[in-house]
Design a protein around this motif. Sequence first.
Motif, mmCIF file in Angstrom:
data_model
loop_
_atom_site.group_PDB
_atom_site.id
_atom_site.type_symbol
_atom_site.label_atom_id
_atom_site.label_comp_id
_atom_site.label_asym_id
_atom_site.label_seq_id
_atom_site.Cartn_x
_atom_site.Cartn_y
_atom_site.Cartn_z
ATOM 1 N N ARG A 171 -10.180 -2.642 -29.680
ATOM 2 C CA ARG A 171 -10.185 -1.876 -28.425
ATOM 3 C C ARG A 171 -10.958 -2.704 -27.410
ATOM 4 O O ARG A 171 -12.179 -2.703 -27.395
ATOM 5 N N PRO A 172 -10.258 -3.426 -26.550
ATOM 6 C CA PRO A 172 -10.906 -4.442 -25.726
ATOM 7 C C PRO A 172 -11.772 -3.909 -24.596
ATOM 8 O O PRO A 172 -12.550 -4.671 -24.019
ATOM 9 N N ARG A 173 -11.647 -2.629 -24.270
ATOM 10 C CA ARG A 173 -12.463 -2.045 -23.198
ATOM 11 C C ARG A 173 -12.501 -0.540 -23.367
ATOM 12 O O ARG A 173 -11.705 0.049 -24.108
ATOM 13 N N ALA A 174 -13.431 0.081 -22.642
ATOM 14 C CA ALA A 174 -13.508 1.543 -22.630
ATOM 15 C C ALA A 174 -12.396 2.106 -21.750
ATOM 16 O O ALA A 174 -11.666 1.372 -21.086
ATOM 17 N N GLY A 175 -12.257 3.425 -21.747
ATOM 18 C CA GLY A 175 -11.234 4.069 -20.934
ATOM 19 C C GLY A 175 -9.986 4.350 -21.739
ATOM 20 O O GLY A 175 -10.055 4.631 -22.941
ATOM 21 N N GLY A 176 -8.835 4.268 -21.079
ATOM 22 C CA GLY A 176 -7.567 4.585 -21.724
ATOM 23 C C GLY A 176 -7.051 3.468 -22.613
ATOM 24 O O GLY A 176 -7.775 2.520 -22.948
ATOM 25 N N PHE A 177 -5.764 3.551 -22.957
ATOM 26 C CA PHE A 177 -5.220 2.703 -24.015
ATOM 27 C C PHE A 177 -3.970 1.934 -23.586
ATOM 28 O O PHE A 177 -3.195 1.495 -24.427
ATOM 29 N N CYS A 178 -3.784 1.773 -22.267
ATOM 30 C CA CYS A 178 -2.666 0.974 -21.751
ATOM 31 C C CYS A 178 -3.239 -0.353 -21.268
ATOM 32 O O CYS A 178 -3.999 -0.389 -20.297
ATOM 33 N N TYR A 179 -2.894 -1.431 -21.947
ATOM 34 C CA TYR A 179 -3.541 -2.714 -21.722
ATOM 35 C C TYR A 179 -2.637 -3.710 -21.024
ATOM 36 O O TYR A 179 -1.410 -3.713 -21.224
ATOM 37 N N ASP A 180 -3.250 -4.582 -20.206
ATOM 38 C CA ASP A 180 -2.461 -5.616 -19.549
ATOM 39 C C ASP A 180 -2.197 -6.756 -20.537
ATOM 40 O O ASP A 180 -2.671 -6.738 -21.686
ATOM 41 N N ALA A 181 -1.457 -7.757 -20.097
ATOM 42 C CA ALA A 181 -1.028 -8.824 -21.003
ATOM 43 C C ALA A 181 -2.209 -9.597 -21.574
ATOM 44 O O ALA A 181 -2.209 -9.981 -22.752
ATOM 45 N N ASP A 182 -3.231 -9.825 -20.764
ATOM 46 C CA ASP A 182 -4.382 -10.581 -21.241
ATOM 47 C C ASP A 182 -5.200 -9.775 -22.248
ATOM 48 O O ASP A 182 -5.686 -10.320 -23.247
ATOM 49 N N GLU A 183 -5.356 -8.489 -21.984
ATOM 50 C CA GLU A 183 -6.077 -7.638 -22.934
ATOM 51 C C GLU A 183 -5.348 -7.579 -24.268
ATOM 52 O O GLU A 183 -5.971 -7.648 -25.335
ATOM 53 N N PHE A 184 -4.027 -7.470 -24.215
ATOM 54 C CA PHE A 184 -3.266 -7.405 -25.458
ATOM 55 C C PHE A 184 -3.317 -8.733 -26.209
ATOM 56 O O PHE A 184 -3.430 -8.759 -27.444
ATOM 57 N N ALA A 185 -3.279 -9.848 -25.464
ATOM 58 C CA ALA A 185 -3.391 -11.155 -26.116
ATOM 59 C C ALA A 185 -4.726 -11.282 -26.842
ATOM 60 O O ALA A 185 -4.803 -11.837 -27.947
ATOM 61 N N ALA A 186 -5.787 -10.746 -26.233
ATOM 62 C CA ALA A 186 -7.092 -10.769 -26.885
ATOM 63 C C ALA A 186 -7.092 -9.921 -28.149
ATOM 64 O O ALA A 186 -7.696 -10.293 -29.167
ATOM 65 N N MET A 187 -6.403 -8.778 -28.120
ATOM 66 C CA MET A 187 -6.316 -7.922 -29.296
ATOM 67 C C MET A 187 -5.645 -8.661 -30.452
ATOM 68 O O MET A 187 -6.096 -8.598 -31.604
#
Length: 256
Positions: free
Chosen positions: A67-83
């Motif tokens: 879970r790369p950040r707090a808040g909701g669960f719709c992630y941008d491309a960079d956040e998903f790449a980090a996951m």
Amino acid sequence: MTTALPAEKITLEVCVGSVADARAAITAGADRLELCSGLEVGGLTPSIGLVETVVAASSVPVIAMLRPRAGGFCYDADEFAAMLRDAERFLAARAAGVAFGILDQRGRLDAARSREIIARAGTRDTVMHRAFDFTVDQFAALDTLIELKVTRILTSGGEPAALAGSAKLHELATRAAGRIELMAGGGINADNVGNVLTASGLRQVHIGASGPADDRSIAPTASINLCDQRFFHGAEYRVVVQNSVAATAAALRNAC
């Protein structure tokens, strides 16, 4: 003479944020750990160093949070790449699996991205965390997760706490019919765990069992603060309270 069959074991998973937490939880009776950072905001992705040290110190399976950040669960491309990168590193560090939850902007399960994480996990456990409780249609999400062959869902039945959602948990378990594991979580403690299990019929529970701690390195009179005091108080952080875990473990034994 009829021989009584042993009661089905109830699995106790504890959310932890450090090696000290892991040791306390295991000593108190945890069967499995979910490892996160940021317990104050519901759990975030831990560092690879933390995963490595907790896995090395643990005698029970460790599930690492994605879970790369707090808040909701719709992630941008960079956040998903980090996951995805974190998933690969955590699994290489011998984590027993990963917990994740990805939704779109309409609150629906993102099946395509979920499939990518599941592929990275291979034979290791994949867990849909409580993002499941925020989906617009939990039964549709359940069906999709079964199709994707996710190992387990952590859920409160869409309610703030599992006790209030226990009837929904029972409905979800009935629909799942053993095709996926369901684990009750949310506000569970020694006082209510027996009622949650009885009403839901589930045999896995997840608890936080944490309390505030302060390492005393910041004086109470300090005029500056590193966090937003609307959400956090002073220098406090969360740690597992061993006695709380032990009390819930004892209540589980009595519920068997």
